[in-house]
Design a protein around this motif. Structure first.
Motif, PDB file in Angstrom:
ATOM      1  N   ASN A  47     -63.727 -11.949  33.256  1.00  0.00           N
ATOM      2  CA  ASN A  47     -64.835 -12.789  32.758  1.00  0.00           C
ATOM      3  C   ASN A  47     -64.370 -14.181  32.336  1.00  0.00           C
ATOM      4  O   ASN A  47     -65.169 -15.099  32.256  1.00  0.00           O
ATOM      5  CB  ASN A  47     -65.689 -12.126  31.675  1.00  0.00           C
ATOM      6  CG  ASN A  47     -64.924 -11.297  30.695  1.00  0.00           C
ATOM      7  OD1 ASN A  47     -63.720 -11.110  30.832  1.00  0.00           O
ATOM      8  ND2 ASN A  47     -65.604 -10.799  29.682  1.00  0.00           N
ATOM      9  N   GLN A  48     -63.070 -14.364  32.143  1.00  0.00           N
ATOM     10  CA  GLN A  48     -62.559 -15.710  31.849  1.00  0.00           C
ATOM     11  C   GLN A  48     -62.654 -16.639  33.063  1.00  0.00           C
ATOM     12  O   GLN A  48     -62.537 -17.852  32.917  1.00  0.00           O
ATOM     13  CB  GLN A  48     -61.098 -15.639  31.388  1.00  0.00           C
ATOM     14  CG  GLN A  48     -60.937 -15.078  29.992  1.00  0.00           C
ATOM     15  CD  GLN A  48     -59.478 -15.059  29.595  1.00  0.00           C
ATOM     16  OE1 GLN A  48     -58.753 -14.132  29.941  1.00  0.00           O
ATOM     17  NE2 GLN A  48     -59.026 -16.077  28.893  1.00  0.00           N
ATOM     18  N   VAL A  49     -62.812 -16.050  34.262  1.00  0.00           N
ATOM     19  CA  VAL A  49     -63.009 -16.899  35.443  1.00  0.00           C
ATOM     20  C   VAL A  49     -64.441 -16.751  35.956  1.00  0.00           C
ATOM     21  O   VAL A  49     -64.740 -17.103  37.095  1.00  0.00           O
ATOM     22  CB  VAL A  49     -61.972 -16.604  36.555  1.00  0.00           C
ATOM     23  CG1 VAL A  49     -60.558 -16.897  36.064  1.00  0.00           C
ATOM     24  CG2 VAL A  49     -62.073 -15.183  37.067  1.00  0.00           C
ATOM     25  N   GLY A  89     -52.747 -16.846  20.988  1.00  0.00           N
ATOM     26  CA  GLY A  89     -53.584 -17.915  21.511  1.00  0.00           C
ATOM     27  C   GLY A  89     -54.408 -17.332  22.636  1.00  0.00           C
ATOM     28  O   GLY A  89     -54.297 -16.140  22.938  1.00  0.00           O
ATOM     29  N   CYS A  90     -55.239 -18.139  23.270  1.00  0.00           N
ATOM     30  CA  CYS A  90     -56.083 -17.646  24.355  1.00  0.00           C
ATOM     31  C   CYS A  90     -56.354 -18.798  25.318  1.00  0.00           C
ATOM     32  O   CYS A  90     -56.658 -19.909  24.878  1.00  0.00           O
ATOM     33  CB  CYS A  90     -57.397 -17.117  23.785  1.00  0.00           C
ATOM     34  SG  CYS A  90     -58.551 -16.564  25.049  1.00  0.00           S
ATOM     35  N   LEU A  91     -56.236 -18.531  26.614  1.00  0.00           N
ATOM     36  CA  LEU A  91     -56.461 -19.591  27.611  1.00  0.00           C
ATOM     37  C   LEU A  91     -57.893 -20.118  27.560  1.00  0.00           C
ATOM     38  O   LEU A  91     -58.156 -21.227  27.987  1.00  0.00           O
ATOM     39  CB  LEU A  91     -56.144 -19.070  29.018  1.00  0.00           C
ATOM     40  CG  LEU A  91     -54.668 -18.761  29.300  1.00  0.00           C
ATOM     41  CD1 LEU A  91     -54.509 -18.066  30.641  1.00  0.00           C
ATOM     42  CD2 LEU A  91     -53.834 -20.028  29.255  1.00  0.00           C
ATOM     43  N   SER A  92     -58.811 -19.330  27.007  1.00  0.00           N
ATOM     44  CA  SER A  92     -60.212 -19.756  26.918  1.00  0.00           C
ATOM     45  C   SER A  92     -60.547 -20.441  25.597  1.00  0.00           C
ATOM     46  O   SER A  92     -61.685 -20.856  25.380  1.00  0.00           O
ATOM     47  CB  SER A  92     -61.143 -18.557  27.114  1.00  0.00           C
ATOM     48  OG  SER A  92     -61.046 -18.098  28.438  1.00  0.00           O
ATOM     49  N   GLN A 131     -54.601  -5.251  24.697  1.00  0.00           N
ATOM     50  CA  GLN A 131     -55.738  -5.197  23.756  1.00  0.00           C
ATOM     51  C   GLN A 131     -56.539  -6.500  23.792  1.00  0.00           C
ATOM     52  O   GLN A 131     -57.773  -6.495  23.755  1.00  0.00           O
ATOM     53  CB  GLN A 131     -55.227  -4.939  22.337  1.00  0.00           C
ATOM     54  CG  GLN A 131     -54.713  -3.513  22.148  1.00  0.00           C
ATOM     55  CD  GLN A 131     -53.905  -3.369  20.857  1.00  0.00           C
ATOM     56  OE1 GLN A 131     -54.460  -3.134  19.785  1.00  0.00           O
ATOM     57  NE2 GLN A 131     -52.591  -3.506  20.956  1.00  0.00           N
ATOM     58  N   HIS A 132     -55.826  -7.631  23.878  1.00  0.00           N
ATOM     59  CA  HIS A 132     -56.490  -8.940  23.940  1.00  0.00           C
ATOM     60  C   HIS A 132     -57.377  -9.024  25.190  1.00  0.00           C
ATOM     61  O   HIS A 132     -58.520  -9.473  25.118  1.00  0.00           O
ATOM     62  CB  HIS A 132     -55.406 -10.034  23.952  1.00  0.00           C
ATOM     63  CG  HIS A 132     -55.913 -11.439  24.039  1.00  0.00           C
ATOM     64  ND1 HIS A 132     -55.717 -12.367  23.037  1.00  0.00           N
ATOM     65  CD2 HIS A 132     -56.606 -12.089  25.012  1.00  0.00           C
ATOM     66  CE1 HIS A 132     -56.274 -13.524  23.396  1.00  0.00           C
ATOM     67  NE2 HIS A 132     -56.817 -13.379  24.593  1.00  0.00           N
ATOM     68  N   GLU A 133     -56.853  -8.553  26.339  1.00  0.00           N
ATOM     69  CA  GLU A 133     -57.616  -8.645  27.591  1.00  0.00           C
ATOM     70  C   GLU A 133     -58.785  -7.668  27.617  1.00  0.00           C
ATOM     71  O   GLU A 133     -59.865  -7.999  28.103  1.00  0.00           O
ATOM     72  CB  GLU A 133     -56.701  -8.426  28.807  1.00  0.00           C
ATOM     73  CG  GLU A 133     -55.498  -9.358  28.922  1.00  0.00           C
ATOM     74  CD  GLU A 133     -55.791 -10.822  28.660  1.00  0.00           C
ATOM     75  OE1 GLU A 133     -56.923 -11.275  28.930  1.00  0.00           O
ATOM     76  OE2 GLU A 133     -54.899 -11.524  28.152  1.00  0.00           O
ATOM     77  N   ASP A 135     -60.364  -6.686  25.021  1.00  0.00           N
ATOM     78  CA  ASP A 135     -61.330  -7.373  24.151  1.00  0.00           C
ATOM     79  C   ASP A 135     -62.200  -8.332  24.958  1.00  0.00           C
ATOM     80  O   ASP A 135     -63.421  -8.356  24.802  1.00  0.00           O
ATOM     81  CB  ASP A 135     -60.584  -8.192  23.074  1.00  0.00           C
ATOM     82  CG  ASP A 135     -60.504  -7.472  21.747  1.00  0.00           C
ATOM     83  OD1 ASP A 135     -60.955  -6.308  21.655  1.00  0.00           O
ATOM     84  OD2 ASP A 135     -59.984  -8.083  20.777  1.00  0.00           O
ATOM     85  N   HIS A 136     -61.559  -9.130  25.823  1.00  0.00           N
ATOM     86  CA  HIS A 136     -62.319 -10.070  26.664  1.00  0.00           C
ATOM     87  C   HIS A 136     -63.393  -9.331  27.460  1.00  0.00           C
ATOM     88  O   HIS A 136     -64.533  -9.789  27.553  1.00  0.00           O
ATOM     89  CB  HIS A 136     -61.395 -10.784  27.652  1.00  0.00           C
ATOM     90  CG  HIS A 136     -60.761 -12.032  27.105  1.00  0.00           C
ATOM     91  ND1 HIS A 136     -61.491 -13.095  26.629  1.00  0.00           N
ATOM     92  CD2 HIS A 136     -59.463 -12.390  26.974  1.00  0.00           C
ATOM     93  CE1 HIS A 136     -60.662 -14.054  26.226  1.00  0.00           C
ATOM     94  NE2 HIS A 136     -59.429 -13.651  26.415  1.00  0.00           N
ATOM     95  N   LEU A 137     -63.024  -8.168  28.033  1.00  0.00           N
ATOM     96  CA  LEU A 137     -63.982  -7.411  28.850  1.00  0.00           C
ATOM     97  C   LEU A 137     -65.171  -6.943  28.017  1.00  0.00           C
ATOM     98  O   LEU A 137     -66.254  -6.711  28.539  1.00  0.00           O
ATOM     99  CB  LEU A 137     -63.304  -6.209  29.514  1.00  0.00           C
ATOM    100  CG  LEU A 137     -62.137  -6.500  30.467  1.00  0.00           C
ATOM    101  CD1 LEU A 137     -61.623  -5.208  31.079  1.00  0.00           C
ATOM    102  CD2 LEU A 137     -62.551  -7.473  31.568  1.00  0.00           C
TER     103      LEU A 137
HETATM  104 NI    NI Z   1     -57.663 -14.689  25.973  1.00  0.00          NI
END
Ligand code: NI
Length: 173
Positions: A47-49, A89-92, A131-133, A135-137
């Motif tokens: 979902n980040q893309v 941190g987060c690329l988004s 866990q971070h990824e 979370d994104h989903l």
């Molecule tokens: Ni992220």
């Protein structure tokens, strides 16, 4: 395809399971890995893309591009133990990082890019990353894990910048 940033609404969306791993999913994975390595990231969720599908990739050894890349489709956490604190941190979410508490050990299952079931045991940074990824989903960002004060400071900073751009006064040089 590009990495979308906060406050893009797709980042708050719950991603749907993948039920057919076809050429579109393979293209998605290839594009995601290109973008992740280009940005020196160690993980990325679909979902980040802009694709709300349950696909994540990660590689904590990002400097050796592609060597240790893991692709995980429809990931499920089956065991999570102990705690670890890490400055994420987060690329988004450009220009933001903060200490987040996660589980230290993880067992995860899902399928790989060929649809083959995989089980992963992870600890520390790899566990944090998964866990971070995931979370994104689920539409959750690191901003949702930090204090109200820090979240609001960041929100206001972004709002101010967007307002400026809308008014034709960009100061991004
Ligand atoms: Ni992220």
């Amino acid at each position: 395809m590009e990495i979308l940033t906060y406050p893009d609404t797709i980042l708050k969306k719950m991603a749907d399971p993948v039920d057919n791993i076809d050429g579109n999913i393979h293209n998605l994975i290839d594009n995601m890995s290109k973008l992740m390595y280009r940005a020196s990231g160690i993980g990325l969720a679909a979902n980040q893309v802009g694709v709300a599908k349950r696909v994540i990739i990660f590689d904590i050894n990002y400097k050796e591009k592609g060597k240790d890349l893991t692709v995980l489709i429809n990931p499920t956490i089956v065991l999570a133990e102990d705690r670890v604190v890490f400055e994420e941190g987060c690329l988004s979410i450009p220009d933001f990082q903060d200490k987040i508490t996660r589980k230290k050990y993880l067992k995860v299952k899902g399928v790989d890019r060929n649809g083959k079931p995989i089980d992963i045991e992870a600890e520390d940074l790899t566990a944090i990353c998964i866990q971070h990824e995931i979370d994104h989903l689920d539409g959750t960002l690191i901003l949702d894990h930090v204090s109200y004060l820090k979240r609001n400071l960041y929100k206001r900073k972004v709002e101010k910048l967007m307002k400026r751009i809308d008014n034709g006064q960009s100061n991004l040089l």
